[in-house]
Scaffold this motif. Structure first.
Motif, PDB file in Angstrom:
ATOM      1  N   THR A 117       0.771  -1.241   0.048  1.00  0.00           N
ATOM      2  CA  THR A 117      -0.060  -0.144  -0.089  1.00  0.00           C
ATOM      3  C   THR A 117       0.910   1.114   0.145  1.00  0.00           C
ATOM      4  O   THR A 117       0.441   2.224  -0.656  1.00  0.00           O
ATOM      5  N   ARG A 118       2.028   1.067   0.674  1.00  0.00           N
ATOM      6  CA  ARG A 118       2.973   2.550   0.961  1.00  0.00           C
ATOM      7  C   ARG A 118       3.421   2.536  -0.364  1.00  0.00           C
ATOM      8  O   ARG A 118       3.543   3.924  -0.768  1.00  0.00           O
ATOM      9  N   THR A 119       4.063   1.545  -1.265  1.00  0.00           N
ATOM     10  CA  THR A 119       4.859   1.898  -2.343  1.00  0.00           C
ATOM     11  C   THR A 119       3.942   2.282  -3.368  1.00  0.00           C
ATOM     12  O   THR A 119       4.246   3.126  -4.216  1.00  0.00           O
ATOM     13  N   THR A 120       2.613   1.634  -3.367  1.00  0.00           N
ATOM     14  CA  THR A 120       1.342   2.256  -4.360  1.00  0.00           C
ATOM     15  C   THR A 120       1.179   3.638  -4.325  1.00  0.00           C
ATOM     16  O   THR A 120       1.063   4.413  -5.362  1.00  0.00           O
ATOM     17  N   LEU A 121       1.357   4.048  -2.940  1.00  0.00           N
ATOM     18  CA  LEU A 121       0.621   5.586  -2.820  1.00  0.00           C
ATOM     19  C   LEU A 121       1.954   6.553  -3.338  1.00  0.00           C
ATOM     20  O   LEU A 121       1.752   7.361  -4.177  1.00  0.00           O
ATOM     21  N   VAL A 122       3.140   6.174  -2.862  1.00  0.00           N
ATOM     22  CA  VAL A 122       4.225   6.937  -3.455  1.00  0.00           C
ATOM     23  C   VAL A 122       4.378   6.776  -5.197  1.00  0.00           C
ATOM     24  O   VAL A 122       4.362   7.917  -5.746  1.00  0.00           O
ATOM     25  N   ALA A 123       4.066   5.599  -5.668  1.00  0.00           N
ATOM     26  CA  ALA A 123       4.085   5.538  -6.916  1.00  0.00           C
ATOM     27  C   ALA A 123       2.845   6.337  -7.687  1.00  0.00           C
ATOM     28  O   ALA A 123       2.927   7.114  -8.409  1.00  0.00           O
ATOM     29  N   ASP A 124       1.708   6.346  -6.984  1.00  0.00           N
ATOM     30  CA  ASP A 124       0.557   7.050  -7.305  1.00  0.00           C
ATOM     31  C   ASP A 124       0.952   8.673  -7.479  1.00  0.00           C
ATOM     32  O   ASP A 124       0.496   9.430  -8.384  1.00  0.00           O
ATOM     33  N   ILE A 125       1.509   9.259  -6.341  1.00  0.00           N
ATOM     34  CA  ILE A 125       1.875  10.587  -6.392  1.00  0.00           C
ATOM     35  C   ILE A 125       2.982  11.004  -7.470  1.00  0.00           C
ATOM     36  O   ILE A 125       2.845  12.030  -8.203  1.00  0.00           O
ATOM     37  N   TRP A 126       3.889  10.032  -7.714  1.00  0.00           N
ATOM     38  CA  TRP A 126       4.898  10.234  -8.625  1.00  0.00           C
ATOM     39  C   TRP A 126       4.229  10.376 -10.153  1.00  0.00           C
ATOM     40  O   TRP A 126       4.629  11.154 -10.707  1.00  0.00           O
ATOM     41  N   HIS A 127       3.340   9.493 -10.354  1.00  0.00           N
ATOM     42  CA  HIS A 127       2.717   9.195 -11.523  1.00  0.00           C
ATOM     43  C   HIS A 127       1.880  10.700 -11.838  1.00  0.00           C
ATOM     44  O   HIS A 127       2.098  11.184 -13.063  1.00  0.00           O
ATOM     45  N   GLU A 128       1.209  10.841 -10.780  1.00  0.00           N
ATOM     46  CA  GLU A 128       0.219  12.108 -11.017  1.00  0.00           C
ATOM     47  C   GLU A 128       1.294  13.378 -11.295  1.00  0.00           C
ATOM     48  O   GLU A 128       0.799  14.086 -12.149  1.00  0.00           O
ATOM     49  N   LEU A 129       2.101  13.735 -10.497  1.00  0.00           N
ATOM     50  CA  LEU A 129       3.019  14.734 -10.701  1.00  0.00           C
ATOM     51  C   LEU A 129       3.757  14.777 -12.177  1.00  0.00           C
ATOM     52  O   LEU A 129       3.758  16.006 -12.651  1.00  0.00           O
ATOM     53  N   PHE A 130       4.087  13.674 -12.420  1.00  0.00           N
ATOM     54  CA  PHE A 130       4.940  13.593 -13.714  1.00  0.00           C
ATOM     55  C   PHE A 130       3.761  13.795 -14.997  1.00  0.00           C
ATOM     56  O   PHE A 130       4.104  14.768 -15.833  1.00  0.00           O
ATOM     57  N   GLU A 131       2.605  13.092 -14.953  1.00  0.00           N
ATOM     58  CA  GLU A 131       1.654  13.308 -16.050  1.00  0.00           C
ATOM     59  C   GLU A 131       1.177  14.327 -16.085  1.00  0.00           C
ATOM     60  O   GLU A 131       0.723  14.970 -17.109  1.00  0.00           O
ATOM     61  N   SER A 132       1.090  15.165 -15.122  1.00  0.00           N
ATOM     62  CA  SER A 132       0.381  16.676 -15.023  1.00  0.00           C
ATOM     63  C   SER A 132       1.366  17.531 -15.551  1.00  0.00           C
ATOM     64  O   SER A 132       0.904  18.907 -15.239  1.00  0.00           O
ATOM     65  N   GLY A 133       2.783  17.552 -15.601  1.00  0.00           N
ATOM     66  CA  GLY A 133       3.617  18.364 -15.864  1.00  0.00           C
ATOM     67  C   GLY A 133       4.165  19.119 -14.741  1.00  0.00           C
ATOM     68  O   GLY A 133       4.866  19.976 -15.042  1.00  0.00           O
ATOM     69  N   ARG A 134       4.038  18.551 -13.313  1.00  0.00           N
ATOM     70  CA  ARG A 134       4.500  19.555 -12.452  1.00  0.00           C
ATOM     71  C   ARG A 134       5.925  18.911 -11.918  1.00  0.00           C
ATOM     72  O   ARG A 134       6.062  18.175 -10.985  1.00  0.00           O
ATOM     73  N   HIS A 135       6.828  18.855 -12.980  1.00  0.00           N
ATOM     74  CA  HIS A 135       8.136  18.189 -12.717  1.00  0.00           C
ATOM     75  C   HIS A 135       9.089  19.085 -11.819  1.00  0.00           C
ATOM     76  O   HIS A 135       9.928  18.135 -10.927  1.00  0.00           O
ATOM     77  N   ALA A 136       9.049  20.252 -11.454  1.00  0.00           N
ATOM     78  CA  ALA A 136       9.664  21.067 -10.371  1.00  0.00           C
ATOM     79  C   ALA A 136       9.226  20.109  -8.917  1.00  0.00           C
ATOM     80  O   ALA A 136      10.225  19.862  -8.224  1.00  0.00           O
TER      81      ALA A 136
END
Length: 255
Positions: A117-136
């Motif tokens: 669950t924890r790793t999935t949460l980390v990956a979810d946030i990582w994925h959302e920030l990348f795909e939304s262009g919030r790379h900084a």
């Protein structure tokens, strides 16, 4: 040589499987020449990393594993060890499961058999920030989640911001695809059938992949031994010399 493939050195084969959002050079660069001093090292950047184009479809472990074995075939390697870092760990395990007669040894570092669950949460946030262009913002998040606390606290806030600004411009275009695969990985069914010698390098200060998850993987591998490395998720940044020695010493012992 196929674009996106790295080949160095001579000697017994050693395949390298890198992590999500990384690449062979990014994740193994600091120890690449050391590994190549005793091995024919072959690595393949995943679709969307390095010179490998995006796949245009969801990534899967079988495809990544088979691409790595195809690169070994191209170099004439009949047998090989496989080193998997982070997402590369499940890739390496799948190589061994699909090609048991060819894999001599596994080295699995900072990795997992499935996303809890924890790793999935980390990956979810990582994925959302990348795909939304919030790379900084993603770069700041990666620094928080990848660098071990002792090392992170040796840096000033200004140094961390400068590192994040540099990182933000260098994410591979396939980062989202690779992080999506992290959420779907589950190789627990492969583990019990693997009798190949294995070294599991547990990164004990890892904020991204918990040491508990790493030790669970080691416990499920019949022929695994464990080495603990006091580092965060980036052993190639924090302790490259020690990481190299662990890999070299193990491979020298098991052949």
């Amino acid at each position: 040589m196929t674009p996106g493939t790295t080949v160095r050195g001579s000697g017994p084969g050693l395949l390298l499987a890198h992590g999500a959002g990384g690449g062979v050079e990014a994740n193994y660069g600091p120890i690449l020449e050391g590994l190549a001093a005793r091995h024919t090292v072959v690595g393949v950047d995943y679709p969307g990393a390095g010179a490998t184009p995006r796949a245009g479809r969801p990534l899967d472990l079988d495809g990544l594993a088979d691409a790595l074995v195809a690169a070994a075939d191209a170099e004439g390697l009949d047998t090989f060890a496989v080193s998997g870092y982070s997402l590369g760990g499940p890739v390496a395990i799948r190589v061994a499961a699909r090609h048991p007669d060819r894999v001599r040894a596994l080295v699995l570092s900072a990795t997992f058999a499935h996303a809890d669950t924890r790793t999935t949460l980390v990956a979810d946030i990582w994925h959302e920030l990348f795909e939304s262009g919030r790379h900084a913002l993603l770069a700041r998040y990666v620094n928080l989640m990848a660098v071990g606390e002792p090392v992170l606290n040796t840096l000033s806030p200004d140094q961390v911001r400068a590192a994040a600004e540099q990182l933000a411009t260098g994410f591979p275009v396939g980062t989202g695809d690779q992080v999506d695969l992290v959420r779907r990985v589950d190789v627990r069914g492969d583990l019990a059938g693997l009798s190949v010698p294995a070294l599991v390098v547990v990164t004990t200060a890892d904020p991204l992949v918990s040491p508990t998850l790493q030790r669970e993987l080691a416990a499920a591998l019949p022929a695994a031994e464990v080495a603990e490395l006091p580092t965060g998720h980036l052993p190639f940044v924090e302790r490259p010399g020690e990481w190299l020695r662990l890999i070299d010493d193990f491979l020298a012992r098991v052949g």
